[in-house]
Design an enzyme around this catalytic site. Sequence first.
Site, short mmCIF file in Angstrom:
data_model
loop_
_atom_site.label_atom_id
_atom_site.label_comp_id
_atom_site.label_asym_id
_atom_site.label_seq_id
_atom_site.Cartn_x
_atom_site.Cartn_y
_atom_site.Cartn_z
N HIS A 150 77.83 55.01 66.66
CA HIS A 150 79.10 54.43 65.98
C HIS A 150 79.79 55.49 65.18
O HIS A 150 80.72 55.10 64.70
CB HIS A 150 78.31 53.44 64.89
CG HIS A 150 77.43 52.21 65.55
ND1 HIS A 150 78.23 51.17 66.24
CD2 HIS A 150 76.09 51.84 65.52
CE1 HIS A 150 77.43 50.31 66.75
NE2 HIS A 150 76.11 50.75 66.26
N HIS A 171 78.70 60.74 56.93
CA HIS A 171 79.38 60.51 58.37
C HIS A 171 80.83 60.29 58.18
O HIS A 171 81.57 60.41 57.13
CB HIS A 171 78.62 59.13 58.90
CG HIS A 171 79.07 57.98 57.88
ND1 HIS A 171 78.05 57.47 57.06
CD2 HIS A 171 80.10 57.23 57.97
CE1 HIS A 171 78.47 56.40 56.21
NE2 HIS A 171 79.81 56.34 56.84
N HIS A 223 84.73 58.50 59.68
CA HIS A 223 85.42 57.43 60.55
C HIS A 223 86.86 57.78 60.99
O HIS A 223 87.32 58.71 60.09
CB HIS A 223 85.66 56.21 59.66
CG HIS A 223 84.43 55.42 59.06
ND1 HIS A 223 83.75 54.41 59.53
CD2 HIS A 223 83.65 55.82 57.86
CE1 HIS A 223 82.73 54.28 58.83
NE2 HIS A 223 82.55 55.13 57.80
N GLU A 253 89.38 54.39 56.60
CA GLU A 253 89.00 53.00 56.18
C GLU A 253 89.81 52.55 55.15
O GLU A 253 90.54 51.65 54.94
CB GLU A 253 87.53 52.86 55.95
CG GLU A 253 86.68 53.25 57.18
CD GLU A 253 85.30 52.62 57.52
OE1 GLU A 253 84.65 52.76 56.78
OE2 GLU A 253 85.57 51.56 58.40
N HIS A 273 82.27 59.69 54.34
CA HIS A 273 81.70 58.91 53.52
C HIS A 273 80.14 59.55 53.27
O HIS A 273 79.31 59.92 54.16
CB HIS A 273 81.08 57.67 53.87
CG HIS A 273 82.52 56.69 54.16
ND1 HIS A 273 82.52 55.72 54.76
CD2 HIS A 273 83.58 56.70 53.35
CE1 HIS A 273 83.70 55.09 54.92
NE2 HIS A 273 84.39 55.82 53.89
N THR A 308 80.77 49.27 55.27
CA THR A 308 81.84 48.94 55.91
C THR A 308 81.64 48.58 57.44
O THR A 308 82.29 48.62 58.38
CB THR A 308 82.94 50.11 55.94
OG1 THR A 308 82.41 51.36 56.64
CG2 THR A 308 83.38 50.54 54.68
#
Length: 261
Positions: free
Chosen positions: A64, A93, A95, A105, A118, A203
């Site tokens: 992910h 990690h 996004h 995000e 994050h 999230t």
Amino acid sequence: RGQNFGYDGDQGPANWSKEYHTCIGKHQSPINIDEHNVTNVSLPPLKLIGIDNPHQSYVTNTGHTVTLKINESKAVMLSGGPLRDTYVFEQLHFHWGENDFEGSEDLINNHSFPMEMHAVFYKEDYNSFKEALNYSDGLAILACLYEVSSQPNPTYESIVKVLPEIEKKDMGKVLQEPLLLESIFVPDIAKMQDYFTYSGSLTTPPCLEVAKWIDFKDHQQLSHDQLAAFRDIRNWEGNKLTHNFRPVQPLEGREVLHNIP
Ligand code: SG4
Ligand code: ZN
């Protein structure tokens, strides 16, 4: 059931709540931060300890995202600012989006950034990350937004370079050199007291409403090629993980604070 959520179609964010009822809530993340609709405050200093010396770091493709962990426990801690207690670093990690115009995000004045980091911390009193997920003050998450730069960011080269070696889910790699987290967490340590903060959720499913979010106002830079390297890793289904951001969720009356240093 479990890890089989995605970012498109049937498995996409609009359908998460079918399997994960907690993804419908009144304190969900991410959000749009409207700078004209924040409450300016002056909070106690935010304290990050243990980031000024290098740590051996381990990077993993979770299917992910890409996470980074360090091997010492309780070596990096967060306290102060909007937090009542001390929080222990668990992992960080990223996004990202399929092009350089989306991927973050949280949005700022409805503007998307190409990537967001994050850094997830759990409350020390709860003894473990898993246990902390049961409490509304269980997590504190530092967020940092990225802009596209013409030059590669040398700080991120060691992470970017291992991405092709962790192309598939569950592949992991120890970084060759210990990593100075200070330079990954905050663009400029002198500006780290300038941030937005609000109460929200994870999230990703199960979208638990357990996080105090702290979004640095300052941004970091990555080149187009560095960003593109993230889009080349594969997800849990074996397809390219071209994007992994959840769209913004309703604020539902929540207050966003802006700490003025
Ligand atoms: C990412 O999928 C992380 O890899 C997850 O961490 C994380 O889950 C999830 O995002 C949600 O975190 O900061 N975006 S977020 O709200 O931290 C948790 C792991 O799977 C529970 C270790
Ligand atoms: Zn995240």
